[in-house]
Design a protein around this motif. Structure first.
Motif, short mmCIF file in Angstrom:
data_model
loop_
_atom_site.label_atom_id
_atom_site.label_comp_id
_atom_site.label_asym_id
_atom_site.label_seq_id
_atom_site.Cartn_x
_atom_site.Cartn_y
_atom_site.Cartn_z
N LEU A 260 0.80 -1.22 0.00
CA LEU A 260 0.00 0.00 0.00
C LEU A 260 0.84 1.27 0.00
CD1 LEU A 260 -2.64 -1.02 2.72
CD2 LEU A 260 -2.83 -1.26 0.24
N ASP A 261 2.15 1.14 0.19
CA ASP A 261 3.03 2.31 0.29
C ASP A 261 2.65 3.18 1.48
OD1 ASP A 261 4.15 1.47 -2.21
OD2 ASP A 261 2.52 2.48 -3.24
N GLU A 262 2.37 2.54 2.61
CA GLU A 262 1.95 3.26 3.80
C GLU A 262 2.78 2.84 5.02
OE1 GLU A 262 -2.74 3.52 2.40
OE2 GLU A 262 -2.25 2.59 4.32
N VAL A 263 3.02 3.80 5.89
CA VAL A 263 3.72 3.55 7.15
C VAL A 263 2.82 4.01 8.29
CG1 VAL A 263 5.78 4.01 8.55
CG2 VAL A 263 5.97 3.89 6.05
N GLU A 264 2.66 3.15 9.29
CA GLU A 264 1.83 3.48 10.44
C GLU A 264 2.69 3.61 11.68
OE1 GLU A 264 -1.49 1.23 13.15
OE2 GLU A 264 -1.89 1.33 10.98
N VAL A 265 2.56 4.76 12.36
CA VAL A 265 3.24 5.01 13.62
C VAL A 265 2.22 5.62 14.57
CG1 VAL A 265 5.13 6.18 14.80
CG2 VAL A 265 5.44 5.41 12.45
N ASP A 266 2.08 5.03 15.75
CA ASP A 266 1.14 5.53 16.76
C ASP A 266 -0.27 5.67 16.21
OD1 ASP A 266 3.28 5.71 18.55
OD2 ASP A 266 3.73 7.77 17.97
N GLY A 267 -0.69 4.72 15.38
CA GLY A 267 -2.05 4.70 14.86
C GLY A 267 -2.30 5.58 13.67
N VAL A 268 -1.32 6.35 13.23
CA VAL A 268 -1.48 7.25 12.08
C VAL A 268 -0.76 6.65 10.88
CG1 VAL A 268 -1.01 9.55 11.16
CG2 VAL A 268 -1.65 9.27 13.57
N ARG A 269 -1.49 6.51 9.78
CA ARG A 269 -0.90 5.97 8.56
C ARG A 269 -0.59 7.10 7.59
NH1 ARG A 269 -3.38 0.19 6.55
NH2 ARG A 269 -3.58 -0.79 8.61
N THR A 270 0.62 7.06 7.05
CA THR A 270 1.05 8.04 6.07
C THR A 270 1.32 7.34 4.75
OG1 THR A 270 2.09 9.35 7.82
CG2 THR A 270 2.72 9.86 5.56
N GLY A 271 0.75 7.87 3.67
CA GLY A 271 0.93 7.26 2.35
C GLY A 271 2.02 7.95 1.56
N PHE A 272 2.64 7.20 0.66
CA PHE A 272 3.75 7.71 -0.14
C PHE A 272 3.55 7.35 -1.60
CE2 PHE A 272 5.30 7.29 4.15
CZ PHE A 272 6.12 8.40 4.32
N ASP A 273 4.29 8.05 -2.45
CA ASP A 273 4.25 7.77 -3.88
C ASP A 273 5.06 6.52 -4.19
OD1 ASP A 273 2.78 10.07 -4.22
OD2 ASP A 273 4.53 11.30 -4.70
N ARG A 274 4.78 5.96 -5.35
CA ARG A 274 5.56 4.82 -5.85
C ARG A 274 5.95 5.09 -7.30
NH1 ARG A 274 3.97 -1.57 -5.69
NH2 ARG A 274 3.98 -1.10 -3.45
N SER A 275 7.20 4.85 -7.62
CA SER A 275 7.68 5.02 -8.99
C SER A 275 7.58 3.71 -9.75
CB SER A 275 9.14 5.50 -8.98
OG SER A 275 9.26 6.76 -8.36
N ASP A 276 7.12 3.80 -10.98
CA ASP A 276 7.04 2.62 -11.84
C ASP A 276 8.45 2.22 -12.27
OD1 ASP A 276 5.30 0.84 -13.70
OD2 ASP A 276 6.79 1.76 -15.02
N LEU A 277 8.79 0.95 -12.11
CA LEU A 277 10.16 0.52 -12.37
C LEU A 277 10.51 0.53 -13.85
CD1 LEU A 277 10.67 -2.35 -9.77
CD2 LEU A 277 11.14 0.09 -9.57
N LEU A 278 9.54 0.27 -14.72
CA LEU A 278 9.85 0.36 -16.15
C LEU A 278 10.07 1.82 -16.55
CD1 LEU A 278 10.26 -0.85 -18.91
CD2 LEU A 278 7.77 -0.84 -19.24
N ALA A 279 9.23 2.72 -16.04
CA ALA A 279 9.43 4.14 -16.33
C ALA A 279 10.79 4.60 -15.83
CB ALA A 279 8.32 4.96 -15.69
N ASN A 280 11.19 4.09 -14.67
CA ASN A 280 12.51 4.43 -14.13
C ASN A 280 13.63 3.91 -15.02
OD1 ASN A 280 14.65 3.00 -11.79
ND2 ASN A 280 14.52 5.22 -11.98
N LEU A 281 13.46 2.68 -15.54
CA LEU A 281 14.47 2.12 -16.44
C LEU A 281 14.56 2.95 -17.73
CD1 LEU A 281 16.50 -0.09 -17.26
CD2 LEU A 281 14.55 -1.43 -18.12
N LEU A 282 13.41 3.37 -18.27
CA LEU A 282 13.41 4.17 -19.48
C LEU A 282 14.11 5.51 -19.24
CD1 LEU A 282 9.79 3.54 -20.82
CD2 LEU A 282 11.86 2.21 -21.21
N ALA A 283 13.86 6.11 -18.07
CA ALA A 283 14.53 7.37 -17.74
C ALA A 283 16.03 7.15 -17.55
CB ALA A 283 13.91 7.97 -16.48
#
Length: 679
Positions: A260-283
């Protein structure tokens, strides 16, 4: 930037997703599908097909090759692709042995080309951010994973569920394939990239199914810096849950949900972006961008896989429950949670003898039992278990009405783009325990319990499934969006959430603030849902339904509740009308959907939209934001609804009284009246 010509090897399984991803990137001008490679004839994709990857690369002039073939073919195909002049995106796991891993490593050095490994979770910004959110050094990591797999999962291919096929290492086990991302993410968080990073390994491999590989396993690793990683996973759980990493600090802990690209600390979940690995390879190919998952970053994972390859065959587990389509190990989910919290193995928790028992967190550490499967290398020293103070329950977002658990707020990491992935409520139950939501039913697999979903936002499908095209009808298009979580925090009675509504090209069309609160009412309980969509496009958002495009009556879009289809005696009524035909499209402030076993009373507390109602085809209700005409949103859109969930069938008089007692929502934004910018 000139598009990178890409070929895809292996297109009949997971490789189909890679083909679609190449086409998605092609729409942005970054890629071009140049050809496909498979030992079986390919469907007509309008590009060359070949069973020989090297020849295909040469003939098409491809600069990159995606390899999504069985594990035991990875090394020869990757080496062939590199020597033919193509950079490689290699599906996980990279190889079944360190020896083959070194063969690809040598080919990378020889050619100077790149090999990126498809551990998509390592493209998540949550991985490097986790330690910072914890706020102290990570001294140990526990991994808990519990999924369910049908018998057909092990017959999907000749190599499925096998350790070896025709004398060749295949290694399709729980640790090495479906939960490979869990293992790789834990090693990445710990910085254990190299083969030499892992000093000691303890293994316990089990199987409940009639396969040769493991479907339930524990592994405990000691890294060169002393960090302990304890992993327990199973494919025989009673239900699918989101796997996670339990990060142990000196005084605190955190949970990293890598799907889910999420980290939970003290009951609060924070979401983060995810980079596509093929797009990263093309770049990387065009602009020199640094690879996110270069081959060398997966050495620690390959070290573990190689140890599993050389381990004795898994031990057969008794005590499973046979169902029509699968085997279940009752209670294995709770054992995985305990193992991650206490850094123990399954045998140390009494497995398999404790299957089916209700497990709770021990007040003091239990003495570890002797491993049931002594496959730990003699040179590896056993890790020292450590007990966490975290409650030993699966970390889910539960809604409670008083002391009663009534709903689970879910965001799943296994959904396809065509599902328009989004958080949703399921299961939802009455106080008496009756289920009142349904998810992914056969008639509409993109229906998910209770959620906020819109069929067309500036041309992006946030509903799932097909898109209605005027003059053509429903068509599945590559236009699906997703709701990406930014923050989920507990509030009194429920949760407050921030989300981004993201299009298929990564553009954020809207930012949302959402609250979900459960509370008791006389004889039932009520769910209060409020949401605000903030336009992020710089021009008015256009919200449409299929009805806006000519499909009569299909005005759905907004908050939507899908109820169980097999409910007896279904009916719908408002204060003024009864029956599906009479209430569909009506503007009553409340509507009841009832059956013999349960009732749902929907009360619009902010905004008044026509009701979209289905009873005969399937039971579903929601206020329709764009009933027949597009809705323009220059700035923001505010809506709120209360759903009263009751056992049994509500009478019209009782429904009227309950609706009248529902208070309007409290203002959430001090900067202006809610709904002020929307007609």
């Amino acid at each position: 930037m000139k598009p990178v010509r890409v070929v895809v090897a292996g297109i009949h399984g997971h490789g189909r997703n890679h083909v679609e991803n190449v086409r998605r990137l092609a729409a942005t001008g970054r890629a071009e599908l140049a050809g496909v490679c498979d030992t079986r004839p390919a469907p007509d994709l309008g590009v060359p097909w070949s069973a020989d990857l090297s020849s295909l690369i040469t003939e098409t002039g491809a600069e990159a090759a995606v390899i999504a073939t069985p594990i035991h073919t990875h090394a020869p195909l990757a080496v062939a692709a590199l020597r033919a002049g193509a950079h490689v995106l290699l599906e996980k796991p990279p190889t079944p042995s360190v020896r083959e891993f070194e063969q690809i490593t040598a080919a990378v050095a020889e050619t100077g080309l790149a090999c990126q490994v498809g551990f998509q979770s390592l493209g998540s910004a949550a991985v490097p951010a986790a330690a910072g959110l914890l706020g102290e050094p990570i001294r140990a990591i526990g991994v808990a994973g519990a999924w369910t797999r049908p018998f057909s999962y092990y017959t999907r291919a000749p190599w499925a569920g096998r350790r070896r096929l025709d004398g060749v290492d295949v290694m399709d086990g729980a640790l090495t394939n479906p939960f490979a991302h869990a293992v790789a993410t834990a090693l990445a968080v710990a910085g254990a990239d190299a083969v030499s990073s892992v000093e000691g390994i303890e293994l316990e491999l089990y199987r409940a199914n009639a396969i040769s590989s493991d479907d339930t396993s524990s592994a405990r690793l000691r890294l060169a810096d002393g960090t302990v990683i304890a992993i327990t996973v199973s494919l025989c759980a009673e239900r699918r849950t989101e796997p996670y990493l339990h990060l142990h600090g000196d005084t605190r802990s955190a949970l990293l949900f890598y799907t889910l690209d999420e980290v939970e600390v003290d009951g609060v979940r924070t979401g983060f972006d995810r980079s596509d690995l093929l797009a990263n390879l093309l770049a990387h190919i065009r602009e020199g961008e640094e690879l996110l998952v270069p081959l060398e970053r997966t050495g620690g994972f390959t070290r573990l896989l190689d140890e599993i390859r050389r381990a004795p065959d898994p031990l057969r587990v008794e005590g499973s429950r046979t169902e029509p389509s699968r085997l279940v190990l009752p209670g294995v989910e709770a054992l995985a949670v305990r193992a991650a919290a206490e850094l123990r193995t399954l045998s140390e928790l009494g497995f398999p003898g404790v299957l089916g028992a209700r497990t709770t967190a021990p007040a003091t550490p239990a003495e570890p039992a002797e491993p049931a499967v002594p496959t730990r290398p003699a040179s590896a020293e056993p890790a020292t278990p450590a007990v966490s103070a975290t409650p030993v329950t699966w970390p889910e977002s539960l809604l409670r009405a008083g002391s009663r658990e009534v709903a689970t707020y879910v965001r799943r990491g296994d959904l396809r783009p065509t599902d328009a992935p989004r958080p949703h409520l399921h299961p939802v139950r009455t106080l008496g325990g009756t289920l009142v939501t349904e998810t992914q039913p056969a008639d509409h697999v993109h229906h998910f319990g209770a959620s906020v979903a819109i069929s067309d936002v500036n041309g992006v499908n946030f509903w799932g499934g097909s898109t209605y095209v005027p003059g053509t009808g429903p068509v599945v298009l590559p236009n699906h969006g997703r709701q990406r979580r930014r923050l989920l925090r507990p509030v009194d009675g429920g949760f407050a959430e921030r989300l981004d509504w993201v299009g298929p090209d990564g553009t954020v069309l809207a930012a949302e603030e959402r609250t979900l609160v459960a509370r008791t009412v006389p004889g039932a309980w009520a769910l209060d849902v409020a949401f605000t969509l903030h336009n992020r496009t710089g021009e008015p958002l256009s919200i449409q339904s299929s009805a806006c495009k000519g499909r009569a009556g299909a005005g759905y879009g907004g908050f939507f509740w899908r109820a169980p289809k097999d409910s007896p005696g279904l009916d719908a009524f408002t204060a003024d009308a009864s029956g599906e035909r009479a209430v569909h499209g009506s503007l009553s402030p409340w509507l009841a959907l009832t059956c013999d076993d349960w009732s749902l009373l929907f009360v619009q507390t902010l905004g008044l939209d026509p009701w979209f109602v289905r009873v005969a085809e399937y039971p579903g209700v929601g206020p329709a934001l764009a009933w027949e005409e597009p809705l323009g949103v220059p700035d923001r859109l505010d809506r709120a609804i209360t759903v009263v969930v009751a056992d049994g069938r509500l009478t019209a008089e009782r429904a009227h009284d309950l609706a009248g007692a529902v208070p309007p929502p409290a203002p959430r934004d001090p900067q202006g009246p809610r709904g002020s910018s929307v007609a």
